[in-house]
Write an enzyme that holds these catalytic residues in place. Structure first.
Site, PDB file in Angstrom:
ATOM      1  N   GLY A   1      -3.568   0.488  18.038  1.00  0.00           N
ATOM      2  CA  GLY A   1      -2.703   0.202  16.899  1.00  0.00           C
ATOM      3  C   GLY A   1      -2.285   1.468  16.192  1.00  0.00           C
TER       4      GLY A   1
ATOM      5  N   GLY B   1      -0.621   1.038  12.830  1.00  0.00           N
ATOM      6  CA  GLY B   1      -0.206   0.616  11.491  1.00  0.00           C
ATOM      7  C   GLY B   1      -1.046   1.337  10.450  1.00  0.00           C
TER       8      GLY B   1
ATOM      9  CG  ASN C   1      -7.587   1.108  -0.655  1.00  0.00           C
ATOM     10  OD1 ASN C   1      -7.754   2.150  -1.284  1.00  0.00           O
ATOM     11  ND2 ASN C   1      -8.557   0.507  -0.012  1.00  0.00           N
TER      12      ASN C   1
ATOM     13  CE  LYS D   1      -4.212  -1.792   2.161  1.00  0.00           C
ATOM     14  NZ  LYS D   1      -5.218  -1.578   3.216  1.00  0.00           N
TER      15      LYS D   1
HETATM   16  P1  NAP Z   1       0.108  -3.147  10.147  1.00  0.00           P
HETATM   17  O1  NAP Z   1       0.414  -1.897   9.405  1.00  0.00           O
HETATM   18  O2  NAP Z   1       1.042  -4.294  10.029  1.00  0.00           O
HETATM   19  O3  NAP Z   1      -0.044  -2.754  11.727  1.00  0.00           O
HETATM   20  C1  NAP Z   1      -0.244  -3.745  12.674  1.00  0.00           C
HETATM   21  C2  NAP Z   1      -0.568  -3.111  14.031  1.00  0.00           C
HETATM   22  O4  NAP Z   1      -0.902  -4.175  14.943  1.00  0.00           O
HETATM   23  C3  NAP Z   1       0.580  -2.331  14.642  1.00  0.00           C
HETATM   24  O5  NAP Z   1       0.060  -1.248  15.385  1.00  0.00           O
HETATM   25  C4  NAP Z   1       1.210  -3.384  15.591  1.00  0.00           C
HETATM   26  O6  NAP Z   1       1.893  -2.830  16.685  1.00  0.00           O
HETATM   27  C5  NAP Z   1      -0.037  -4.076  16.093  1.00  0.00           C
HETATM   28  N1  NAP Z   1       0.254  -5.421  16.604  1.00  0.00           N
HETATM   29  C6  NAP Z   1       0.618  -6.508  15.865  1.00  0.00           C
HETATM   30  N2  NAP Z   1       0.788  -7.565  16.699  1.00  0.00           N
HETATM   31  C7  NAP Z   1       0.530  -7.130  17.963  1.00  0.00           C
HETATM   32  C8  NAP Z   1       0.538  -7.745  19.242  1.00  0.00           C
HETATM   33  N3  NAP Z   1       0.839  -9.038  19.383  1.00  0.00           N
HETATM   34  N4  NAP Z   1       0.198  -7.009  20.312  1.00  0.00           N
HETATM   35  C9  NAP Z   1      -0.133  -5.695  20.168  1.00  0.00           C
HETATM   36  N5  NAP Z   1      -0.151  -5.047  18.991  1.00  0.00           N
HETATM   37  C10 NAP Z   1       0.182  -5.762  17.901  1.00  0.00           C
HETATM   38  O7  NAP Z   1      -1.327  -3.707   9.743  1.00  0.00           O
HETATM   39  P2  NAP Z   1      -2.612  -2.865   9.240  1.00  0.00           P
HETATM   40  O8  NAP Z   1      -2.561  -2.709   7.765  1.00  0.00           O
HETATM   41  O9  NAP Z   1      -2.727  -1.641  10.085  1.00  0.00           O
HETATM   42  O10 NAP Z   1      -3.811  -3.882   9.546  1.00  0.00           O
HETATM   43  C11 NAP Z   1      -4.168  -4.162  10.869  1.00  0.00           C
HETATM   44  C12 NAP Z   1      -5.485  -4.931  10.935  1.00  0.00           C
HETATM   45  O11 NAP Z   1      -6.523  -4.195  10.310  1.00  0.00           O
HETATM   46  C13 NAP Z   1      -5.459  -6.293  10.252  1.00  0.00           C
HETATM   47  O12 NAP Z   1      -6.134  -7.190  11.094  1.00  0.00           O
HETATM   48  C14 NAP Z   1      -6.250  -6.079   8.985  1.00  0.00           C
HETATM   49  O13 NAP Z   1      -6.916  -7.262   8.562  1.00  0.00           O
HETATM   50  C15 NAP Z   1      -7.267  -5.039   9.457  1.00  0.00           C
HETATM   51  N6  NAP Z   1      -7.792  -4.239   8.328  1.00  0.00           N
HETATM   52  C16 NAP Z   1      -9.120  -4.387   8.025  1.00  0.00           C
HETATM   53  C17 NAP Z   1      -9.659  -3.675   6.981  1.00  0.00           C
HETATM   54  C18 NAP Z   1     -11.119  -3.827   6.640  1.00  0.00           C
HETATM   55  O14 NAP Z   1     -11.529  -3.440   5.543  1.00  0.00           O
HETATM   56  N7  NAP Z   1     -11.929  -4.353   7.545  1.00  0.00           N
HETATM   57  C19 NAP Z   1      -8.852  -2.786   6.227  1.00  0.00           C
HETATM   58  C20 NAP Z   1      -7.500  -2.659   6.564  1.00  0.00           C
HETATM   59  C21 NAP Z   1      -6.979  -3.401   7.621  1.00  0.00           C
HETATM   60  P3  NAP Z   1       3.487  -2.494  16.597  1.00  0.00           P
HETATM   61  O15 NAP Z   1       3.573  -1.151  15.920  1.00  0.00           O
HETATM   62  O16 NAP Z   1       3.932  -2.464  18.007  1.00  0.00           O
HETATM   63  O17 NAP Z   1       4.127  -3.581  15.792  1.00  0.00           O
END
Ligand code: NAP
Length: 284
Positions: free
Chosen positions: A132, A134, A93, A72
């Site tokens: 979060g 991310g 996206n 992305k």
């Molecule tokens: P990302 O950029 O990889 O960010 C992941 C986040 O999760 C970071 O803040 C990370 O913290 C945290 N994290 C990961 N493992 C953890 C743990 N064990 N304990 C605490 N925090 C943890 O991912 P993203 O793109 O933001 O996506 C995150 C989620 O959103 C996914 O589940 C994805 O499926 C969902 N999502 C859904 C949609 C939808 O349309 N419904 C759209 C986009 C994303 P750190 O910074 O400390 O590593």
């Protein structure tokens, strides 16, 4: 899907991994309802091949591409233009074919905003906690920043929450406070939006640290995860008797907006609701 002919419009989604994507099902369902002749294809693209993939896709006249993890951010450098929302979220996206190259959009932020409206979850005038920092967290900030009273971002790695705050300096009209996961919020929280991957995949059955305390005074809880449809975080919120929403509606509305951009159409509300019902039966 109908058979492919020389008149079929080709679109797709690129990411890595890509085998579990629901985007082909969603886009083909929209096409079936609108009687559009569409082939929407998943493409596995390596990190080192992002630029080559976009050049090839453009030359092949692929009209629109969705972009998922981990590309992305990487695609942004290869877009000929960026929609202001994509710049705000700092991620693309959706790519829309133009004669010069692809224009990059971000439909996650508006997808979440429409999902909140659809479920009747008010963020206007509320103190919002976001778990979060991310990519999904950036989109969430953009969703709620025009209307929320204040935004409180909690992250395991606090430095990343601080980087988020820095990114939104001068762009976000409401105060953003940042915290480590177990630090208490400085204000009572009204709505908690869970954007980490905790609760799905290898982290299924887990709940982000600190989230129970945040739910204490909240009136609504949102989890961006849609598989499973009810994470432990949402179960806890339901147990407290507050309003909940999972990630299905956001996934659905970001796809609707992406479809409208790729095909230069506007889908009516009744049609969108019929597509929503059809998809909810299959994947909600
Ligand atoms: P990302 O950029 O990889 O960010 C992941 C986040 O999760 C970071 O803040 C990370 O913290 C945290 N994290 C990961 N493992 C953890 C743990 N064990 N304990 C605490 N925090 C943890 O991912 P993203 O793109 O933001 O996506 C995150 C989620 O959103 C996914 O589940 C994805 O499926 C969902 N999502 C859904 C949609 C939808 O349309 N419904 C759209 C986009 C994303 P750190 O910074 O400390 O590593």
């Amino acid at each position: 899907m109908k058979s492919i002919t020389g008149k079929t419009t080709v679109c797709g989604v690129m990411g890595k991994p890509i085998e579990h994507t629901l985007s082909p099902l969603i886009h083909h369902t929209i096409a079936a309802f609108t009687k559009a002749d569409l082939a929407y294809v998943p493409f596995l693209v390596e990190d080192s091949q992002v630029e080559a993939a976009l050049k090839g896709a453009h030359a092949l006249n692929i009209r629109g591409l969705n972009v998922t993890m981990p590309h992305k951010k990487a695609v942004m450098a290869h877009c000929v233009a960026l929609d202001p929302l994509a710049s705000q979220v700092d991620a693309v996206n959706t790519l829309v074919w133009t004669p010069e190259g692809y224009k990059g959009y971000n439909t996650d932020a508006m997808g979440l905003r429409r999902a909140l409206q659809h479920q009747g979850i008010a963020y206007q005038g509320k103190n919002i906690a976001i778990l979060g920092s991310g990519g999904a967290s950036y989109a969430t900030v953009v969703s709620v920043m025009n209307g929320a009273k204040s935004i409180h971002v909690f992250n395991r790695t606090k430095a990343k929450a601080e980087a988020l705050k820095e990114h939104f300096q001068g762009k976000c009209p409401v105060p953003i406070e940042v915290y480590g996961l177990n630090e208490g919020a400085r204000l009572p929280i009204d709505v908690v939006i869970q954007t980490t991957g905790v609760g799905m995949g290898e982290l299924m059955g887990q709940i982000p640290e600190g989230s129970l305390a945040l739910l204490e005074q909240a009136q609504a809880a949102v989890d961006l995860i849609y598989n499973p449809s009810e994470t432990v975080f949402l179960k806890e919120a339901l147990h407290k008797g507050i309003q909940v929403m999972n990630g299905f509606d956001m996934l659905f509305y970001q796809a609707i907006i992406a479809y409208e951009l790729m095909h230069h159409v506007t889908l009516g509300e009744h049609l969108i609701e019929a597509i929503y019902r059809a998809l909810l039966e299959r994947i909600g």
